[in-house]
Design a protein around this motif. Structure first.
Motif, PDB file in Angstrom:
ATOM      1  N   ALA A 186       0.830  -1.209   0.000  1.00  0.00           N
ATOM      2  CA  ALA A 186       0.000   0.000   0.000  1.00  0.00           C
ATOM      3  C   ALA A 186       0.864   1.258   0.000  1.00  0.00           C
ATOM      4  O   ALA A 186       0.568   2.224  -0.708  1.00  0.00           O
ATOM      5  CB  ALA A 186      -0.934  -0.005   1.206  1.00  0.00           C
ATOM      6  N   VAL A 187       1.954   1.242   0.794  1.00  0.00           N
ATOM      7  CA  VAL A 187       2.858   2.404   0.841  1.00  0.00           C
ATOM      8  C   VAL A 187       3.409   2.711  -0.549  1.00  0.00           C
ATOM      9  O   VAL A 187       3.422   3.865  -1.003  1.00  0.00           O
ATOM     10  CB  VAL A 187       4.006   2.168   1.842  1.00  0.00           C
ATOM     11  N   LEU A 188       3.868   1.678  -1.257  1.00  0.00           N
ATOM     12  CA  LEU A 188       4.431   1.886  -2.593  1.00  0.00           C
ATOM     13  C   LEU A 188       3.348   2.335  -3.579  1.00  0.00           C
ATOM     14  O   LEU A 188       3.599   3.193  -4.442  1.00  0.00           O
ATOM     15  CB  LEU A 188       5.106   0.607  -3.084  1.00  0.00           C
ATOM     16  N   LYS A 189       2.165   1.782  -3.442  1.00  0.00           N
ATOM     17  CA  LYS A 189       1.059   2.186  -4.329  1.00  0.00           C
ATOM     18  C   LYS A 189       0.730   3.662  -4.119  1.00  0.00           C
ATOM     19  O   LYS A 189       0.629   4.437  -5.072  1.00  0.00           O
ATOM     20  CB  LYS A 189      -0.159   1.310  -4.055  1.00  0.00           C
ATOM     21  N   TRP A 190       0.570   4.071  -2.850  1.00  0.00           N
ATOM     22  CA  TRP A 190       0.249   5.470  -2.557  1.00  0.00           C
ATOM     23  C   TRP A 190       1.365   6.396  -3.037  1.00  0.00           C
ATOM     24  O   TRP A 190       1.109   7.466  -3.566  1.00  0.00           O
ATOM     25  CB  TRP A 190       0.047   5.668  -1.058  1.00  0.00           C
ATOM     26  N   ALA A 191       2.610   5.951  -2.829  1.00  0.00           N
ATOM     27  CA  ALA A 191       3.751   6.796  -3.174  1.00  0.00           C
ATOM     28  C   ALA A 191       3.732   7.173  -4.640  1.00  0.00           C
ATOM     29  O   ALA A 191       3.930   8.346  -4.995  1.00  0.00           O
ATOM     30  CB  ALA A 191       5.054   6.080  -2.836  1.00  0.00           C
ATOM     31  N   GLU A 193       1.287   7.071  -6.730  1.00  0.00           N
ATOM     32  CA  GLU A 193       0.083   7.789  -7.139  1.00  0.00           C
ATOM     33  C   GLU A 193       0.170   9.240  -6.685  1.00  0.00           C
ATOM     34  O   GLU A 193      -0.732  10.025  -6.930  1.00  0.00           O
ATOM     35  CB  GLU A 193      -1.162   7.130  -6.531  1.00  0.00           C
ATOM     36  N   GLY A 194       1.278   9.541  -5.969  1.00  0.00           N
ATOM     37  CA  GLY A 194       1.463  10.908  -5.466  1.00  0.00           C
ATOM     38  C   GLY A 194       0.712  11.197  -4.191  1.00  0.00           C
ATOM     39  O   GLY A 194       0.683  12.333  -3.713  1.00  0.00           O
ATOM     40  N   ARG A 195       0.138  10.164  -3.579  1.00  0.00           N
ATOM     41  CA  ARG A 195      -0.743  10.395  -2.429  1.00  0.00           C
ATOM     42  C   ARG A 195       0.008  10.519  -1.101  1.00  0.00           C
ATOM     43  O   ARG A 195      -0.587  10.826  -0.077  1.00  0.00           O
ATOM     44  CB  ARG A 195      -1.777   9.273  -2.354  1.00  0.00           C
ATOM     45  N   LEU A 196       1.341  10.271  -1.110  1.00  0.00           N
ATOM     46  CA  LEU A 196       2.115  10.510   0.111  1.00  0.00           C
ATOM     47  C   LEU A 196       2.581  11.954   0.208  1.00  0.00           C
ATOM     48  O   LEU A 196       2.914  12.430   1.287  1.00  0.00           O
ATOM     49  CB  LEU A 196       3.346   9.591   0.147  1.00  0.00           C
ATOM     50  N   THR A 197       2.603  12.647  -0.931  1.00  0.00           N
ATOM     51  CA  THR A 197       3.110  14.030  -0.952  1.00  0.00           C
ATOM     52  C   THR A 197       2.079  15.037  -1.435  1.00  0.00           C
ATOM     53  O   THR A 197       2.312  16.239  -1.376  1.00  0.00           O
ATOM     54  CB  THR A 197       4.350  14.111  -1.865  1.00  0.00           C
ATOM     55  N   ASN A 198       0.937  14.554  -1.925  1.00  0.00           N
ATOM     56  CA  ASN A 198      -0.143  15.438  -2.387  1.00  0.00           C
ATOM     57  C   ASN A 198      -1.434  15.005  -1.708  1.00  0.00           C
ATOM     58  O   ASN A 198      -2.039  14.002  -2.093  1.00  0.00           O
ATOM     59  CB  ASN A 198      -0.307  15.354  -3.913  1.00  0.00           C
ATOM     60  N   GLU A 199      -1.847  15.761  -0.720  1.00  0.00           N
ATOM     61  CA  GLU A 199      -2.991  15.358   0.108  1.00  0.00           C
ATOM     62  C   GLU A 199      -4.284  15.226  -0.680  1.00  0.00           C
ATOM     63  O   GLU A 199      -5.131  14.394  -0.366  1.00  0.00           O
ATOM     64  CB  GLU A 199      -3.201  16.363   1.241  1.00  0.00           C
ATOM     65  N   VAL A 201      -4.751  14.699  -4.067  1.00  0.00           N
ATOM     66  CA  VAL A 201      -4.801  13.952  -5.316  1.00  0.00           C
ATOM     67  C   VAL A 201      -5.739  12.760  -5.172  1.00  0.00           C
ATOM     68  O   VAL A 201      -5.793  12.119  -4.123  1.00  0.00           O
ATOM     69  CB  VAL A 201      -3.386  13.500  -5.743  1.00  0.00           C
ATOM     70  N   LYS A 202      -6.508  12.491  -6.221  1.00  0.00           N
ATOM     71  CA  LYS A 202      -7.439  11.373  -6.199  1.00  0.00           C
ATOM     72  C   LYS A 202      -6.819  10.158  -6.878  1.00  0.00           C
ATOM     73  O   LYS A 202      -5.988  10.292  -7.778  1.00  0.00           O
ATOM     74  CB  LYS A 202      -8.734  11.759  -6.909  1.00  0.00           C
ATOM     75  N   GLU A 203      -7.240   8.984  -6.441  1.00  0.00           N
ATOM     76  CA  GLU A 203      -6.726   7.751  -7.023  1.00  0.00           C
ATOM     77  C   GLU A 203      -7.017   7.731  -8.518  1.00  0.00           C
ATOM     78  O   GLU A 203      -8.128   8.033  -8.955  1.00  0.00           O
ATOM     79  CB  GLU A 203      -7.362   6.539  -6.343  1.00  0.00           C
ATOM     80  N   GLY A 204      -6.010   7.400  -9.318  1.00  0.00           N
ATOM     81  CA  GLY A 204      -6.178   7.347 -10.767  1.00  0.00           C
ATOM     82  C   GLY A 204      -5.805   8.616 -11.485  1.00  0.00           C
ATOM     83  O   GLY A 204      -5.673   8.627 -12.708  1.00  0.00           O
ATOM     84  N   GLU A 205      -5.639   9.729 -10.736  1.00  0.00           N
ATOM     85  CA  GLU A 205      -5.248  10.997 -11.345  1.00  0.00           C
ATOM     86  C   GLU A 205      -3.738  11.142 -11.348  1.00  0.00           C
ATOM     87  O   GLU A 205      -3.056  10.645 -10.454  1.00  0.00           O
ATOM     88  CB  GLU A 205      -5.849  12.175 -10.567  1.00  0.00           C
ATOM     89  N   LEU A 206      -3.201  11.847 -12.346  1.00  0.00           N
ATOM     90  CA  LEU A 206      -1.778  12.167 -12.381  1.00  0.00           C
ATOM     91  C   LEU A 206      -1.591  13.499 -11.675  1.00  0.00           C
ATOM     92  O   LEU A 206      -2.154  14.513 -12.102  1.00  0.00           O
ATOM     93  CB  LEU A 206      -1.276  12.258 -13.825  1.00  0.00           C
ATOM     94  N   ILE A 366       9.410  11.787  -1.818  1.00  0.00           N
ATOM     95  CA  ILE A 366       8.692  10.508  -1.867  1.00  0.00           C
ATOM     96  C   ILE A 366       9.577   9.377  -1.350  1.00  0.00           C
ATOM     97  O   ILE A 366       9.139   8.517  -0.578  1.00  0.00           O
ATOM     98  CB  ILE A 366       8.210  10.224  -3.306  1.00  0.00           C
ATOM     99  N   VAL A 367      10.851   9.373  -1.764  1.00  0.00           N
ATOM    100  CA  VAL A 367      11.785   8.342  -1.295  1.00  0.00           C
ATOM    101  C   VAL A 367      11.908   8.392   0.224  1.00  0.00           C
ATOM    102  O   VAL A 367      11.899   7.350   0.906  1.00  0.00           O
ATOM    103  CB  VAL A 367      13.169   8.513  -1.955  1.00  0.00           C
ATOM    104  N   ALA A 368      11.997   9.602   0.790  1.00  0.00           N
ATOM    105  CA  ALA A 368      12.109   9.750   2.249  1.00  0.00           C
ATOM    106  C   ALA A 368      10.873   9.194   2.942  1.00  0.00           C
ATOM    107  O   ALA A 368      10.972   8.510   3.980  1.00  0.00           O
ATOM    108  CB  ALA A 368      12.322  11.215   2.619  1.00  0.00           C
ATOM    109  N   GLU A 369       9.683   9.452   2.375  1.00  0.00           N
ATOM    110  CA  GLU A 369       8.438   8.936   2.954  1.00  0.00           C
ATOM    111  C   GLU A 369       8.398   7.410   2.896  1.00  0.00           C
ATOM    112  O   GLU A 369       8.045   6.742   3.865  1.00  0.00           O
ATOM    113  CB  GLU A 369       7.235   9.523   2.200  1.00  0.00           C
ATOM    114  N   ILE A 370       8.776   6.864   1.726  1.00  0.00           N
ATOM    115  CA  ILE A 370       8.777   5.402   1.567  1.00  0.00           C
ATOM    116  C   ILE A 370       9.708   4.760   2.581  1.00  0.00           C
ATOM    117  O   ILE A 370       9.327   3.838   3.317  1.00  0.00           O
ATOM    118  CB  ILE A 370       9.216   5.013   0.142  1.00  0.00           C
TER     119      ILE A 370
END
Length: 408
Positions: A186-191, A193-199, A201-206, A366-370
């Protein structure tokens, strides 16, 4: 210390406590068994047992009832954490890799025998080098403390009570392990998708500022090679890492099993690869299970089973590494040359693999969050692994205490 109670138990040879019924066993090879079961309903088949458990089915049975089996060969005799004996019930067939035991009526219980045989050290009873064997003679000579049947029943009951509690704890630990695996995915998936750094952003969006590029556009690729083994000067006292699939065990490659000389590079197909390059195994039997990916921790070389991607400015090695790791199964399954059993990756397809990339500062974020989140998961995993090892040690401790009379 052995309890006063167990001192009152008589100690006998195993053959005095059980009947060894090896005459009831018969080996049938797998091809013959397959012929015998083809076209038959499962209800017409019976379990076929070997050294450590059921190894197949067969269309007949030689034993009926309850027995204890212990490996004659092929069992993990010197691994104290693994059982050597197990129980079978019903109509069964046993091959010649397991001894068949049954407690003598009025003398011993099968379960008492089972637990005792899983508690002892076999180093004095087995022989052989490549394949250890417990002969019938050695088995017969094993001493066993033997209380009366009523005490045996109490001991078996207490062991099973404690084992039941232990098994529940082990199951909880294994559930936690699986939850950690799901969390990492899940962490890698969210990362990515930009969801760890962009509060927002919706799933599936760039996310804004991100782009999609293929690996061929973010760096240059280098193949590997093997200097001639006949040229000793290419290998003798070499100090440049020469990486092969067996060395691809860690995120960052800092060492390898073999090293070559600098002079061998200009004289062979081996090429120097820069520190920070991404390494991919593209040909190996290991690809049937996993696609090894790593980062070059130093300038190094590889053999022909690897491809290396040296990144252009603006691309983080760690970001590209983690992105490819998150898609490892997709790459391995989609880009295999034969499409079924994976032994090699189609390199042109690998080079065309698309990744989502933000600007460089966000890549580092993103790398730091992961790595922060996965570090916590890794620490928990290590704790769980230690607890599982302790649980297996506790199982042996329970058996040891049982046969020293300390559980009653």
């Amino acid at each position: 210390m052995i309890s006063d109670l167990s001192k009152k138990w008589k100690t006998v040879l195993l053959t005095e406590a059980v009947d060894i019924l090896d005459n009831l066993r018969k080996p049938i090879n797998s091809r013959e068994r397959q012929k015998r079961i083809n076209g038959k309903a499962k209800s017409d088949l019976y379990p076929y047992y070997g050294a450590t458990g059921q190894v197949g089915l067969i269309d007949g049975y030689l034993t009926e009832g309850e027995y204890v089996l212990i490996g004659e060969d092929g069992a993990p005799f010197l691994d104290r954490s693994k059982p050597k004996a197990y129980k079978i019930v019903g109509r069964t067939w046993v091959n010649n890799h397991a001894h068949i035991l049954k407690g003598k009526i009025g003398v011993s219980l099968n379960d008492f025998i089972l637990y005792y045989l899983n508690s002892i050290d076999y180093k004095f009873y087995v022989n052989g080098t490549t394949r250890l064997k417990l002969t019938k003679g050695s088995l017969s000579a094993i001493p066993i403390p033997l209380p009366v049947l009523s005490i045996q029943k109490v001991i078996v009951s207490k062991i099973e009570e404690l084992f039941s509690e232990l098994d529940k704890s082990i199951e909880q630990l294994k559930t936690a392990q699986q939850q950690l695996k799901t969390y990492r995915q899940a962490v890698l998936k969210w990362a990515f998708e930009g969801r760890l750094t962009n509060e927002h952003v919706k799933e599936g969006e760039l996310p804004e500022g991100w782009r999609i590029v293929n690996l061929n556009k973010i760096g240059h690729w280098t193949g590997g090679g093997t200097p001639s083994k006949r040229m000793q000067e290419y290998w003798l006292n070499g100090n440049i890492l020469w990486v092969t699939p067996k060395d691809m065990k860690y995120k960052k490659i800092l060492d390898s099993g073999d090293k070559i000389t600098k002079g061998s590079i200009g004289q062979s197909s081996a090429k120097m690869i820069k520190e920070g390059s991404i390494l991919f195994v593209v040909r190996s039997g290991i690809l049937r299970r996993v696609l090894p990916i790593a980062i070059a921790g130093n300038d190094l070389t590889t053999n022909q089973d690897l491809q290396s991607l040296t990144l252009n400015e603006g691309f983080s090695s760690e970001y590209v590494y983690w992105y490819c790791v998150s898609k490892e199964s997709v790459i391995r399954d989609s880009f295999s040359k034969d499409g079924t059993t994976v032994d090699s990756i189609d390199v042109p397809k690998l080079k065309s693999f698309e990744i989502k990339v933000p600007m460089e500062p966000e890549q580092h974020q993103i790398v730091a969050e992961i790595e922060s989140r996965l570090s916590v998961a890794d620490n928990l995993e290590a704790t769980i692994k230690t607890s599982l090892q302790q649980a297996e040690s506790l199982r042996q401790s329970i058996l040891k205490q049982a046969f020293e009379g300390k559980l009653i």
